[in-house]
Motif scaffolding. Structure first.
Motif, PDB file in Angstrom:
ATOM      1  N   GLY A 293       0.849  -1.159   0.086  1.00  0.00           N
ATOM      2  CA  GLY A 293       0.037  -0.007  -0.180  1.00  0.00           C
ATOM      3  C   GLY A 293       0.664   1.261  -0.175  1.00  0.00           C
ATOM      4  O   GLY A 293       2.192   1.098  -0.225  1.00  0.00           O
ATOM      5  N   CYS A 294       0.133   2.410   0.273  1.00  0.00           N
ATOM      6  CA  CYS A 294       0.683   3.853   0.309  1.00  0.00           C
ATOM      7  C   CYS A 294       1.402   3.925   1.728  1.00  0.00           C
ATOM      8  O   CYS A 294       0.930   3.841   2.685  1.00  0.00           O
ATOM      9  CB  CYS A 294      -0.070   4.758   0.018  1.00  0.00           C
TER      10      CYS A 294
ATOM     11  N   LEU B 115      -0.371   6.678   3.692  1.00  0.00           N
ATOM     12  CA  LEU B 115      -1.395   6.367   4.196  1.00  0.00           C
ATOM     13  C   LEU B 115      -1.557   5.270   5.325  1.00  0.00           C
ATOM     14  O   LEU B 115      -2.060   5.375   6.407  1.00  0.00           O
ATOM     15  CB  LEU B 115      -2.537   5.747   2.928  1.00  0.00           C
ATOM     16  N   ASN B 116      -0.508   4.325   5.244  1.00  0.00           N
ATOM     17  CA  ASN B 116      -0.023   3.553   6.213  1.00  0.00           C
ATOM     18  C   ASN B 116       0.200   4.303   7.491  1.00  0.00           C
ATOM     19  O   ASN B 116      -0.140   3.936   8.533  1.00  0.00           O
ATOM     20  CB  ASN B 116       0.995   2.496   5.872  1.00  0.00           C
TER      21      ASN B 116
ATOM     22  N   ASP C 122      -5.833   6.369  -4.338  1.00  0.00           N
ATOM     23  CA  ASP C 122      -5.918   5.872  -2.690  1.00  0.00           C
ATOM     24  C   ASP C 122      -6.536   4.530  -2.930  1.00  0.00           C
ATOM     25  O   ASP C 122      -6.192   3.734  -2.192  1.00  0.00           O
ATOM     26  CB  ASP C 122      -6.538   6.860  -1.769  1.00  0.00           C
ATOM     27  N   GLY C 123      -7.729   4.506  -3.712  1.00  0.00           N
ATOM     28  CA  GLY C 123      -8.395   3.176  -3.552  1.00  0.00           C
ATOM     29  C   GLY C 123      -7.644   2.089  -4.096  1.00  0.00           C
ATOM     30  O   GLY C 123      -7.788   0.918  -3.470  1.00  0.00           O
TER      31      GLY C 123
ATOM     32  N   ALA D 275      -5.251   0.967  -1.720  1.00  0.00           N
ATOM     33  CA  ALA D 275      -5.718  -0.094  -0.478  1.00  0.00           C
ATOM     34  C   ALA D 275      -5.850  -1.541  -1.211  1.00  0.00           C
ATOM     35  O   ALA D 275      -5.963  -2.249  -0.645  1.00  0.00           O
ATOM     36  CB  ALA D 275      -6.842   0.839   0.136  1.00  0.00           C
TER      37      ALA D 275
ATOM     38  N   CYS E 212      -3.548  -4.339  -1.976  1.00  0.00           N
ATOM     39  CA  CYS E 212      -3.020  -5.268  -0.864  1.00  0.00           C
ATOM     40  C   CYS E 212      -3.997  -6.318  -0.563  1.00  0.00           C
ATOM     41  O   CYS E 212      -3.544  -7.297   0.055  1.00  0.00           O
ATOM     42  CB  CYS E 212      -2.808  -4.244   0.517  1.00  0.00           C
TER      43      CYS E 212
END
Length: 202
Positions: free
Chosen positions: A107-108, A111-112, A163-164, A167, A170
């Motif tokens: 993922g990003c 964001l994580n 972003d979607g 997410a 993963c």
């Protein structure tokens, strides 16, 4: 470097610490990884660690800035090698899709990190916001060259699709996620290109 000039290159120990932290923070999370683990895997002394990073937060900020520079490099390369704003946006999307399908993708990183640092006043959270604002500003600039009036919502739409994909990549088939993401970006650009063409024809 010429004689008499200071050596401003990062030390080998600092690079080793940052490389180690980048790998482990991204793979395992930030809070779950202690300073002792970083020191051991980087093969440096505790004194060396604290000479370069006075606290774990300083290392985390350096990690996020390192990831930012990698992301920025990919975006700058996409823009530099593309003949038009639409091509630049497609190239940026292609780079994201490729990242989603890369080995070890989790993922990003931003964001994580945001999930671990929700306090908006924390320096780590502020670093995350700064990175995301840079990305949004870059997309808005490119979108304005496609269709100025819808540049802001179109850029935000791009970010949400991105972003979607980060997410979902993963959790589901990365290749399918990437394909869906790219189709979404192509549709977004097609709508805005058609708007611009219609208005230019009036």
């Amino acid at each position: 470097m010429t004689r008499g000039e200071p050596d401003t290159r990062p030390s080998e120990a600092r690079l080793r610490l940052l490389t180690t932290a980048t790998k482990i923070f991204y793979a395992e999370g930030i809070h779950s990884v202690g300073v002792d683990r970083i020191i051991a895997e980087a093969k440096v002394t505790r004194a060396t660690f604290y000479r370069h990073f006075p606290s774990k937060d300083d290392l985390i900020l350096a990690y996020l800035r390192e990831v930012h520079q990698m992301d920025r490099g990919a975006v700058d390369a996409a823009i530099a090698t593309s003949p038009s704003p639409v091509d630049s946006l497609l190239a940026i999307a292609g780079s994201i899709a490729q990242n989603v399908q890369s080995p070890g993708f989790r993922g990003c990183a931003f964001l994580n990190a945001a999930a671990e640092y929700p306090d908006t006043d924390h320096p780590v959270h502020q670093e995350i916001i700064a990175h995301r604002q840079w990305f949004l500003d870059t997309l808005t600039m490119l979108m304005a060259q496609v269709h100025e009036e819808t540049a802001d919502p179109a850029a935000r739409h791009f970010v949400m699709l991105r972003d979607g994909a980060m997410a979902a990549g993963c959790l589901f088939n990365p290749a399918l996620v990437s394909e869906t993401f790219l189709r979404g970006i192509e549709g977004l650009l097609r709508i805005n290109t058609e708007r611009q063409s219609t208005e230019s024809a009036r």
